[in-house]
Write a protein that holds these residues in place. Structure first.
Motif, mmCIF file in Angstrom:
data_model
loop_
_atom_site.group_PDB
_atom_site.id
_atom_site.type_symbol
_atom_site.label_atom_id
_atom_site.label_comp_id
_atom_site.label_asym_id
_atom_site.label_seq_id
_atom_site.Cartn_x
_atom_site.Cartn_y
_atom_site.Cartn_z
ATOM 1 N N CYS A 128 -6.187 -1.517 -1.854
ATOM 2 C CA CYS A 128 -5.802 -0.604 -2.936
ATOM 3 C C CYS A 128 -6.321 -1.211 -4.232
ATOM 4 O O CYS A 128 -6.333 -2.446 -4.372
ATOM 5 C CB CYS A 128 -4.278 -0.451 -2.982
ATOM 6 S SG CYS A 128 -3.703 0.561 -4.357
ATOM 7 N N HIS A 129 -6.771 -0.344 -5.152
ATOM 8 C CA HIS A 129 -7.326 -0.869 -6.405
ATOM 9 C C HIS A 129 -6.256 -1.486 -7.303
ATOM 10 O O HIS A 129 -6.581 -2.241 -8.218
ATOM 11 C CB HIS A 129 -8.009 0.267 -7.186
ATOM 12 C CG HIS A 129 -9.205 0.847 -6.470
ATOM 13 N ND1 HIS A 129 -10.202 0.065 -5.958
ATOM 14 C CD2 HIS A 129 -9.529 2.143 -6.175
ATOM 15 C CE1 HIS A 129 -11.106 0.840 -5.377
ATOM 16 N NE2 HIS A 129 -10.719 2.100 -5.506
ATOM 17 N N PHE A 130 -5.008 -1.141 -7.057
ATOM 18 C CA PHE A 130 -3.953 -1.532 -8.005
ATOM 19 C C PHE A 130 -2.892 -2.394 -7.343
ATOM 20 O O PHE A 130 -2.732 -2.372 -6.106
ATOM 21 C CB PHE A 130 -3.314 -0.269 -8.613
ATOM 22 C CG PHE A 130 -4.327 0.693 -9.143
ATOM 23 C CD1 PHE A 130 -5.050 0.395 -10.310
ATOM 24 C CD2 PHE A 130 -4.606 1.890 -8.494
ATOM 25 C CE1 PHE A 130 -6.010 1.269 -10.799
ATOM 26 C CE2 PHE A 130 -5.557 2.774 -8.971
ATOM 27 C CZ PHE A 130 -6.263 2.466 -10.116
ATOM 28 N N PRO A 174 -11.675 1.156 -1.841
ATOM 29 C CA PRO A 174 -11.036 -0.163 -1.992
ATOM 30 C C PRO A 174 -11.246 -1.008 -0.747
ATOM 31 O O PRO A 174 -11.232 -0.496 0.370
ATOM 32 C CB PRO A 174 -9.544 0.182 -2.167
ATOM 33 C CG PRO A 174 -9.377 1.516 -1.516
ATOM 34 C CD PRO A 174 -10.699 2.220 -1.541
ATOM 35 N N HIS A 210 0.852 -1.202 0.000
ATOM 36 C CA HIS A 210 0.000 0.000 0.000
ATOM 37 C C HIS A 210 0.887 1.251 0.000
ATOM 38 O O HIS A 210 1.881 1.310 0.746
ATOM 39 C CB HIS A 210 -0.901 -0.011 1.245
ATOM 40 C CG HIS A 210 -2.048 0.943 1.142
ATOM 41 N ND1 HIS A 210 -1.899 2.304 1.345
ATOM 42 C CD2 HIS A 210 -3.355 0.744 0.836
ATOM 43 C CE1 HIS A 210 -3.071 2.889 1.181
ATOM 44 N NE2 HIS A 210 -3.974 1.966 0.871
ATOM 45 N N PRO A 211 0.541 2.259 -0.803
ATOM 46 C CA PRO A 211 1.367 3.474 -0.851
ATOM 47 C C PRO A 211 1.541 4.147 0.516
ATOM 48 O O PRO A 211 2.572 4.778 0.770
ATOM 49 C CB PRO A 211 0.603 4.396 -1.809
ATOM 50 C CG PRO A 211 -0.215 3.477 -2.633
ATOM 51 C CD PRO A 211 -0.557 2.295 -1.778
ATOM 52 N N CYS A 248 -9.967 6.146 -7.876
ATOM 53 C CA CYS A 248 -9.662 6.225 -6.437
ATOM 54 C C CYS A 248 -10.518 7.289 -5.736
ATOM 55 O O CYS A 248 -10.718 7.216 -4.525
ATOM 56 C CB CYS A 248 -8.185 6.563 -6.234
ATOM 57 S SG CYS A 248 -7.073 5.431 -7.069
ATOM 58 N N LEU A 267 0.700 -2.404 -6.718
ATOM 59 C CA LEU A 267 1.817 -1.442 -6.818
ATOM 60 C C LEU A 267 3.121 -2.068 -6.329
ATOM 61 O O LEU A 267 3.120 -2.967 -5.525
ATOM 62 C CB LEU A 267 1.485 -0.195 -6.002
ATOM 63 C CG LEU A 267 0.220 0.545 -6.454
ATOM 64 C CD1 LEU A 267 -0.177 1.604 -5.426
ATOM 65 C CD2 LEU A 267 0.448 1.219 -7.789
ATOM 66 N N CYS A 305 -11.174 6.174 -2.001
ATOM 67 C CA CYS A 305 -10.068 5.771 -1.135
ATOM 68 C C CYS A 305 -9.679 6.985 -0.294
ATOM 69 O O CYS A 305 -9.300 8.028 -0.841
ATOM 70 C CB CYS A 305 -8.881 5.321 -1.996
ATOM 71 S SG CYS A 305 -7.416 4.990 -1.008
ATOM 72 N N HIS A 354 -0.070 7.662 -6.524
ATOM 73 C CA HIS A 354 -0.548 6.783 -7.607
ATOM 74 C C HIS A 354 -2.045 6.962 -7.876
ATOM 75 O O HIS A 354 -2.630 6.186 -8.634
ATOM 76 C CB HIS A 354 -0.289 5.311 -7.242
ATOM 77 C CG HIS A 354 1.126 5.039 -6.859
ATOM 78 N ND1 HIS A 354 2.146 4.937 -7.779
ATOM 79 C CD2 HIS A 354 1.702 4.876 -5.642
ATOM 80 C CE1 HIS A 354 3.289 4.705 -7.142
ATOM 81 N NE2 HIS A 354 3.046 4.672 -5.844
ATOM 82 N N ALA A 355 -2.679 7.942 -7.242
ATOM 83 C CA ALA A 355 -4.144 8.082 -7.340
ATOM 84 C C ALA A 355 -4.600 8.298 -8.780
ATOM 85 O O ALA A 355 -3.978 9.035 -9.542
ATOM 86 C CB ALA A 355 -4.606 9.223 -6.454
ATOM 87 N N CYS A 362 -1.950 10.332 -2.148
ATOM 88 C CA CYS A 362 -1.349 9.167 -2.815
ATOM 89 C C CYS A 362 -0.698 9.559 -4.146
ATOM 90 O O CYS A 362 -1.357 10.154 -5.006
ATOM 91 C CB CYS A 362 -2.434 8.112 -3.056
ATOM 92 S SG CYS A 362 -1.765 6.640 -3.853
ATOM 93 N N PHE A 386 -7.194 7.703 1.166
ATOM 94 C CA PHE A 386 -5.789 8.112 1.039
ATOM 95 C C PHE A 386 -5.537 8.901 -0.263
ATOM 96 O O PHE A 386 -4.449 9.429 -0.463
ATOM 97 C CB PHE A 386 -4.908 6.846 1.077
ATOM 98 C CG PHE A 386 -3.437 7.126 1.156
ATOM 99 C CD1 PHE A 386 -2.899 7.868 2.202
ATOM 100 C CD2 PHE A 386 -2.564 6.649 0.178
ATOM 101 C CE1 PHE A 386 -1.528 8.133 2.273
ATOM 102 C CE2 PHE A 386 -1.208 6.898 0.246
ATOM 103 C CZ PHE A 386 -0.689 7.641 1.289
ATOM 104 N N HIS A 387 -6.545 9.023 -1.137
ATOM 105 C CA HIS A 387 -6.251 9.531 -2.482
ATOM 106 C C HIS A 387 -5.643 10.947 -2.528
ATOM 107 O O HIS A 387 -4.779 11.198 -3.367
ATOM 108 C CB HIS A 387 -7.472 9.384 -3.421
ATOM 109 C CG HIS A 387 -8.491 10.480 -3.328
ATOM 110 N ND1 HIS A 387 -9.731 10.305 -2.753
ATOM 111 C CD2 HIS A 387 -8.460 11.768 -3.759
ATOM 112 C CE1 HIS A 387 -10.412 11.424 -2.836
ATOM 113 N NE2 HIS A 387 -9.663 12.332 -3.431
HETATM 114 FE FE1 SF4 Z 1 -3.602 5.218 -3.909
HETATM 115 FE FE2 SF4 Z 1 -5.752 4.645 -5.377
HETATM 116 FE FE3 SF4 Z 1 -4.482 2.700 -4.113
HETATM 117 FE FE4 SF4 Z 1 -5.898 4.495 -2.746
HETATM 118 S S1 SF4 Z 1 -6.692 2.998 -4.205
HETATM 119 S S2 SF4 Z 1 -3.875 3.764 -2.265
HETATM 120 S S3 SF4 Z 1 -5.517 6.346 -3.931
HETATM 121 S S4 SF4 Z 1 -3.665 3.968 -5.782
#
Ligand code: SF4
Length: 326
Positions: free
Chosen positions: A322-324, A305, A249-250, A300, A326, A287, A295-296, A293, A289-290
Motif C-alpha cells: 500500500c502506498h500509505f 504498490p 492493508h485496507p 492509487c 494506514l 493498485c 482510502h484510495a 478502497c 484494490f483501489h
Molecule cells: Fe487503498 Fe491506495 Fe493503499 Fe491501494 S494503495 S490499498 S487503493 S490506499
C-alpha cells in the motif's frame, strides 16, 4: 527464518481467454501475478482471500498441478518449475495436497484400502504385506476404524472423507502439505475436529502446511504467519497475531471487519468491504484494490504498490503493498 522449506519468487500463472469462431486467445487471465512467499520447516503459512483471488491457483502452481509461466518454486533446494514430469514424481512424495472436497479427489469406485495403498504402490514402497500394515497405521493416525478399509468414499460423512484425504496426503511422510480450503465444506463442529487432527499430525510428523482459506478466523487458529491475497497478488504478510490485531492493508482490515464479533459492542471499527472481486482478465489499473478502497487517492489509480517492510527493527517481519501507512 533461516532457510525456508519452500521459497516462491516472481510466480506467474496466466491463462489465455479464448473466444470467436477459431477460439483464438483474446485476453489473458492473470490468476497469479508475481507472487513471492516462504514457508519454513514445521511452519504453517495461512493464505487468505476471497473466492476468485487466485489462492487455489497459487496452491496448484506450487505443487505443479498447474504449470506457471514464470518465477521459481524452490522446495527443499529444488526449483520445481524447472522439473519434468518424471522428476516431479520423486518430489511429490514430499509435497502433497489436501483438497476442499475429498469426494472429488477420492476415486469413488475404489475401497478405502485401495485408495490408501495406491501411493505406496505408485512409489514402490514395501511388499504387499508391508503396505497393508502401513495402511492400518495410517487409519489409526487419522482416527478411522479398521472397518473403514472395505468401504467406499460415498459411505462416509464429509468429515470422515476428509480424514481419508488427509491419510492419503500423509502416506509418504511428506514435508509440506498444501491444504486448499480443507474444512470449508464441513459443518462448524466437524471443522474443529479436522483442524485439531491436522495440528496433531503436524506436531507428530513435523509437517509444514500452506493453509489456503477464505476464512480468516479459521486460518488464524492454525497459522504461524498469514499472507493475504487479492486479485493474484499478495498484499500483506505478517505473524498471525499481527495480521489480526494490527492489520495494515485496507483489504485485510475489511476481512477482519467481516468476522462476526461475539460481542457486537466490540467490533473492529474497520470498514466492511462492498462489491465483488474484479475480474483478473481486466484488473483495475494501479493498485488493484483501489475501486473498493476507502482510502484510495489519485496515485492509487496509476501506481502499483509493491510489498514493503513496515515492522519496526527487531519485530517479526510485516510487509504490506500500500502506498500509505494506514
Ligand atoms: Fe487503498 Fe491506495 Fe493503499 Fe491501494 S494503495 S490499498 S487503493 S490506499
Amino acid at each position: 527464518m533461516s532457510s525456508p522449506l519452500l521459497e516462491v519468487n516472481g510466480l506467474k500463472t496466466y491463462f489465455p481467454v479464448r473466444g470467436g469462431v477459431f477460439m483464438t486467445a483474446t485476453a489473458v487471465c492473470k490468476a497469479v501475478d508475481d507472487v513471492a512467499l516462504e514457508v519454513g520447516a514445521g511452519e504453517t503459512l495461512g493464505l487468505v482471500g476471497e473466492s476468485g483471488c487466485g489462492k487455489s491457483t497459487l496452491g496448484r502452481s506450487i505443487v505443479r498441478l498447474l504449470r506457471p509461466q514464470a518465477g521459481s518454486v524452490v522446495f527443499d533446494g529444488t526449483d520445481l518449475v524447472k522439473l519434468g514430469r518424471r522428476e516431479l514424481k520423486g518430489v511429490r512424495r514430499e509435497l502433497q495436497m489436501i483438497f476442499q472436497d475429498p469426494a472429488d479427489s477420492l476415486n469413488s469406485r475404489h475401497s478405502v484400502a485401495k485408495i490408501l495403498e495406491e501411493p505406496y504402490v505408485v512409489h514402490k514402497v514395501g511388499t504387499e504385506k508391508d503396505r497393508k500394515e502401513l495402511v492400518h497405521a495410517l487409519l489409526a493416525k487419522v482416527g478411522l476404524p479398521e472397518t473403514s478399509l472395505d468401504r467406499f468414499p460415498f459411505e462416509f460423512s464429509g468429515g470422515q472423507r476428509q480424514r481419508i484425504g488427509i491419510a492419503r496426503a500423509i502416506a509418504l511422510d511428506p514435508k509440506l502439505v498444501v491444504c486448499d480450503e480443507p474444512v470449508s465444506a464441513l459443518d462448524v463442529s466437524i471443522q474443529s475436529q479436522i483442524l485439531n487432527l491436522m495440528l496433531e499430525l503436524q506436531k507428530d510428523l513435523g509437517l509444514s502446511y500452506l493453509f489456503i482459506s477464505h476464512d480468516l478466523a479459521v486460518v488464524k487458529h492454525v497459522s504461524d504467519r498469514i499472507a493475504i491475497m487479492y486479485l493474484g497478488k499478495i498484499v500483506e504478510t505478517a505473524g498471525a497475531d499481527d495480521v489480526y490485531e494490527r492489520p495494515k492493508h485496507p483489504y485485510t482490515q475489511a476481512l477482519i471487519a467481516a468476522i462476526p464479533a461475539p460481542d457486537p459492542t466490540k467490533r473492529s471499527g474497520f470498514q466492511v468491504l462492498e462489491g465483488d472481486v474484479p475480474s483478473p482478465i481486466d484488473p483495475p489499473t494501479g493498485c488493484h484494490f483501489h475501486p473498493r478502497c476507502p482510502h484510495a487517492e489519485d496515485r492509487c489509480r496509476t501506481e502499483v504498490p509493491t510489498l514493503r517492510e513496515v515492522a519496526a527493527p527487531g519485530e517479526q517481519a510485516h510487509t504490506v503493498a500500500c502506498h500509505f501507512d494506514l
